[in-house]
Design an enzyme around this catalytic site. Structure first.
Site, PDB file in Angstrom:
ATOM      1  CB  VAL A 138     -78.532 -25.003 -14.811  1.00  0.00           C
ATOM      2  CG1 VAL A 138     -79.455 -24.405 -15.845  1.00  0.00           C
ATOM      3  CG2 VAL A 138     -78.264 -24.010 -13.687  1.00  0.00           C
ATOM      4  CB  CYS A 139     -82.124 -29.035 -16.916  1.00  0.00           C
ATOM      5  SG  CYS A 139     -82.477 -30.243 -18.197  1.00  0.00           S
ATOM      6  CG  PHE A 140     -81.769 -26.275 -21.087  1.00  0.00           C
ATOM      7  CD1 PHE A 140     -81.883 -26.588 -22.433  1.00  0.00           C
ATOM      8  CD2 PHE A 140     -82.878 -26.418 -20.279  1.00  0.00           C
ATOM      9  CE1 PHE A 140     -83.079 -27.017 -22.970  1.00  0.00           C
ATOM     10  CE2 PHE A 140     -84.083 -26.846 -20.803  1.00  0.00           C
ATOM     11  CZ  PHE A 140     -84.187 -27.150 -22.149  1.00  0.00           C
ATOM     12  N   GLY A 145     -82.571 -28.866 -12.462  1.00  0.00           N
ATOM     13  CA  GLY A 145     -83.574 -27.810 -12.418  1.00  0.00           C
ATOM     14  C   GLY A 145     -83.902 -27.252 -13.796  1.00  0.00           C
TER      15      GLY A 145
END
Length: 278
Positions: free
Chosen positions: A149-151, A82
């Site tokens: 969460v992508c980051f 995401g």
């Protein structure tokens, strides 16, 4: 050596469905040899949560929070996790797999394409580097991300400044063409970002959010002076030209091309069938 000319499209702030449709349309047109390789910059209206092609949104996404924050929502054609597209410059790169400068493997192609982003950060005075896994354990952890969460963690060849992730990217290959798109964060609202996901408990959320601060960072938390969106555009456009040794020629879509993109946006990327399929 003469520089190859690629197209440059800055499409401004568009809807989530339009943004994904234009990336897919560019991939399709390039596969048909109708257009040369393309670098595209864009933004989002409204700010949007995008999820990876394979993500299970029922288990991972808090839609009450998505609606509370007035966000758009779209599923990407690329993998990954995401991403909150808010105060960022989003880019996409469309280029043939058989382009002489493109390595065959996904991770090596990431590295080549990301040279443009690396140079962009350096143009802003930030000392960016690639995060390359040093051990087998690190390699394995990249294959099995623990977070939605992508980051949350630098993946293979992602860009880091002072050990923290500054740009997240995802890639797909279809019809013999590479599409890589990603986010370059200018600022980040961590509370809003972490509202958007589901957690087993508040304690887990708190721990993940605490860890996130050590793993990801936005440009304006690092830059000696505030970077505006226009300054970022200039720095990263020049960065792609330097990093990929290309010349970028601005291009505006024709009315026929625009109609094609709008129809694809409406029939595919704005549809519940696409966005909520898993």
């Amino acid at each position: 050596m003469e520089k190859e000319t690629w197209r440059f499209i800055d499409s401004g702030n568009e809807s989530p469905a339009f943004n994904m449709a234009l990336d897919e349309a560019l991939l399709y047109w390039h596969s048909q040899k109708k257009i040369p390789p393309v670098i595209r910059f864009y933004g989002w209206n409204p700010a949007t949560l995008s999820v990876g092609y394979f993500q299970n949104i029922k288990k991972e996404i808090n839609f009450d929070a998505v609606h509370k924050h007035g966000l758009g929502f779209v599923r990407r054609p690329t993998g990954g996790r995401g991403v909150l597209h808010d105060k960022e410059l989003t880019y996409s790169v469309i280029v043939s797999e058989d382009h002489p400068e493109m390595p065959a493997t996904v991770t090596e192609a990431y590295r080549v394409i990301s040279e443009g982003i690396l140079q962009g950060f350096r143009n802003l005075g930030l000392d960016a580097n690639f995060a390359i896994p040093r051990t087998e354990k690190e390699k394995e952890s990249l294959k099995n991300p623990r977070s939605s969460v992508c980051f949350d963690a630098p993946s293979w060849y992602e860009l880091v400044v002072e050990g923290r992730k500054v740009a997240g990217s995802a890639q797909t290959r279809q019809k013999g063409v590479i599409l890589q798109h990603g986010s370059i964060l200018l600022d980040i609202d961590e509370d809003k970002l972490f509202d958007l996901f589901l957690y087993p408990s508040d304690r887990v959320r708190e721990r993940m959010q605490r860890n996130f601060k050590n793993k990801a960072v936005a440009i304006n938390a690092l830059a000696p002076k505030r970077v505006t969106m226009d300054e970022a555009r200039i720095a990263f456009k020049a960065g792609f030209e330097e990093g990929l040794n290309i010349h970028l020629e601005p291009y505006t879509l024709t009315s026929e091309e625009l109609a094609f993109v709008n129809e694809l946006a409406e029939t595919k990327y704005a549809s519940d069938e696409w966005n909520y399929k898993r």
